[in-house]
Design a protein around this motif. Structure first.
Motif, short mmCIF file in Angstrom:
data_model
loop_
_atom_site.label_atom_id
_atom_site.label_comp_id
_atom_site.label_asym_id
_atom_site.label_seq_id
_atom_site.Cartn_x
_atom_site.Cartn_y
_atom_site.Cartn_z
N ARG A 9 0.86 -1.18 0.00
CA ARG A 9 0.00 0.00 0.00
C ARG A 9 0.89 1.22 0.00
O ARG A 9 1.79 1.34 0.83
CB ARG A 9 -0.89 0.01 1.24
N GLU A 10 0.67 2.12 -0.93
CA GLU A 10 1.47 3.34 -0.98
C GLU A 10 0.96 4.31 0.08
O GLU A 10 -0.25 4.43 0.31
CB GLU A 10 1.37 3.99 -2.35
N PHE A 11 1.91 5.01 0.69
CA PHE A 11 1.53 6.02 1.68
C PHE A 11 0.64 7.05 0.99
O PHE A 11 0.93 7.50 -0.11
CB PHE A 11 2.75 6.70 2.29
N GLY A 12 -0.43 7.42 1.63
CA GLY A 12 -1.35 8.41 1.08
C GLY A 12 -2.55 7.79 0.40
O GLY A 12 -3.56 8.46 0.20
N SER A 13 -2.43 6.52 0.02
CA SER A 13 -3.57 5.85 -0.58
C SER A 13 -4.44 5.29 0.55
O SER A 13 -3.97 5.01 1.63
CB SER A 13 -3.12 4.73 -1.52
N VAL A 29 -10.15 11.58 7.64
CA VAL A 29 -9.85 11.19 9.02
C VAL A 29 -8.41 10.70 9.13
O VAL A 29 -7.69 11.06 10.07
CB VAL A 29 -10.85 10.12 9.52
N ILE A 30 -7.96 9.91 8.16
CA ILE A 30 -6.58 9.40 8.18
C ILE A 30 -5.58 10.55 8.11
O ILE A 30 -4.57 10.54 8.82
CB ILE A 30 -6.36 8.38 7.05
N ASP A 31 -5.84 11.54 7.28
CA ASP A 31 -4.96 12.71 7.21
C ASP A 31 -4.86 13.40 8.57
O ASP A 31 -3.77 13.79 9.01
CB ASP A 31 -5.44 13.70 6.15
N ALA A 32 -6.01 13.54 9.25
CA ALA A 32 -6.01 14.16 10.58
C ALA A 32 -5.26 13.28 11.57
O ALA A 32 -4.45 13.79 12.38
CB ALA A 32 -7.45 14.38 11.04
N LEU A 33 -5.50 11.97 11.52
CA LEU A 33 -4.80 11.05 12.43
C LEU A 33 -3.29 11.10 12.21
O LEU A 33 -2.52 11.07 13.17
CB LEU A 33 -5.31 9.62 12.23
N ASN A 34 -2.87 11.17 10.95
CA ASN A 34 -1.43 11.23 10.67
C ASN A 34 -0.81 12.53 11.15
O ASN A 34 0.34 12.54 11.62
CB ASN A 34 -1.16 10.99 9.19
N ALA A 35 -1.54 13.63 11.07
CA ALA A 35 -1.03 14.89 11.62
C ALA A 35 -0.88 14.77 13.14
O ALA A 35 0.14 15.18 13.71
CB ALA A 35 -1.97 16.05 11.26
N GLU A 79 -2.02 4.14 19.31
CA GLU A 79 -3.47 4.12 19.07
C GLU A 79 -3.84 4.88 17.81
O GLU A 79 -4.69 4.43 17.03
CB GLU A 79 -4.21 4.69 20.28
N LEU A 80 -3.21 6.04 17.59
CA LEU A 80 -3.48 6.82 16.38
C LEU A 80 -3.07 6.05 15.12
O LEU A 80 -3.81 6.01 14.14
CB LEU A 80 -2.72 8.15 16.45
N ALA A 81 -1.89 5.42 15.16
CA ALA A 81 -1.40 4.66 14.01
C ALA A 81 -2.30 3.46 13.72
O ALA A 81 -2.63 3.20 12.55
CB ALA A 81 0.04 4.20 14.27
N GLU A 82 -2.70 2.75 14.75
CA GLU A 82 -3.54 1.59 14.54
C GLU A 82 -4.91 1.98 13.99
O GLU A 82 -5.47 1.27 13.15
CB GLU A 82 -3.68 0.80 15.84
N GLY A 88 -7.96 1.89 6.64
CA GLY A 88 -7.48 1.64 5.28
C GLY A 88 -6.31 2.49 4.86
O GLY A 88 -5.93 2.48 3.70
N GLY A 89 -5.72 3.21 5.79
CA GLY A 89 -4.60 4.08 5.47
C GLY A 89 -3.28 3.53 5.96
O GLY A 89 -3.20 2.41 6.48
N THR A 90 -2.25 4.32 5.77
CA THR A 90 -0.91 3.97 6.22
C THR A 90 -0.46 5.03 7.22
O THR A 90 -0.45 6.22 6.89
CB THR A 90 0.06 3.94 5.02
N PRO A 91 -0.09 4.63 8.42
CA PRO A 91 0.39 5.60 9.41
C PRO A 91 1.72 6.23 8.97
O PRO A 91 2.57 5.55 8.40
CB PRO A 91 0.59 4.77 10.67
N VAL A 92 1.86 7.50 9.24
CA VAL A 92 3.10 8.20 8.93
C VAL A 92 4.22 7.59 9.77
O VAL A 92 4.02 7.26 10.94
CB VAL A 92 2.95 9.72 9.17
#
Length: 181
Positions: A9-13, A29-35, A79-82, A88-92
């Motif tokens: 999975r590419e980061f950002g997808s 939501v994933i963008d917010a979680l990664n921030a 917890e944020l990463a999980e 469906g995202g990739t944690p930073v």
């Protein structure tokens, strides 16, 4: 070394998720979680720096607090990463990516007195608190009530640690200044 030629999975997808949150909403939501994840890691590393370098009459208490606060940040990051992964995202991950995605700035490599260091920590806590509040609202408005609840729980812990730092920075202290200085 990995022999895999392309990433799973590419980061950002964002992939469809079993939690049934629409991909467009999950992406926000994933963008917010990664921030939040990136900011939390910046805080974690700064807290550890201050934990290692604290000195003075109140050393032990502040040293122990900073160690516990760093552990709290590390748990929140996990917890944020999980949650980002579950949606469906990739944690930073990685120092460069964390720096790029973090909405906070870290203190430089120099060592400062503990009052300055704690003030710098409190600045990051304040920024994280504001972002978490915004992201609770975002998640709730997108119908992701589980993420909103997770962020609320993290927010309570972050606010509690920030409040402890406020107490350390109060002018009232039992430590007397040296009369010879």
């Amino acid at each position: 070394m990995s022999t895999q030629k392309s990433p799973r999975r590419e980061f950002g997808s964002v992939e469809e998720n079993e939690l049934r949150l629409e991909t467009e909403k999950a992406t926000q939501v994933i963008d917010a979680l990664n921030a939040d994840l990136a900011a939390t890691y910046v805080l974690y590393h700064q807290l550890k720096k201050h934990h290692w370098n604290v000195a003075g009459a109140e050393f032990l208490d502040i040293h122990e607090f900073l160690g516990e606060a760093a552990e709290n940040a590390e748990e929140a990051a996990d917890e944020l990463a999980e949650r980002a992964q579950a949606l469906g995202g990739t944690p930073v991950a990685g120092p460069g990516a964390i720096e790029e995605h973090a909405p906070v700035d870290t203190e430089d490599q120099d060592v400062y007195d503990i009052r300055t260091s704690l003030g710098n920590d409190l600045d990051i806590y304040g920024d994280i608190i504001e972002n978490l509040r915004d992201h609770v609202e975002l998640a709730a408005n997108l119908g992701d009530h589980a993420t909103a609840q997770l962020l609320r729980e993290i927010l309570v812990e972050v606010e509690e640690d920030a409040h402890h730092i406020e107490h350390y920075l109060e002018d009232d202290t039992l430590v007397l200044e040296d009369a010879t200085t």
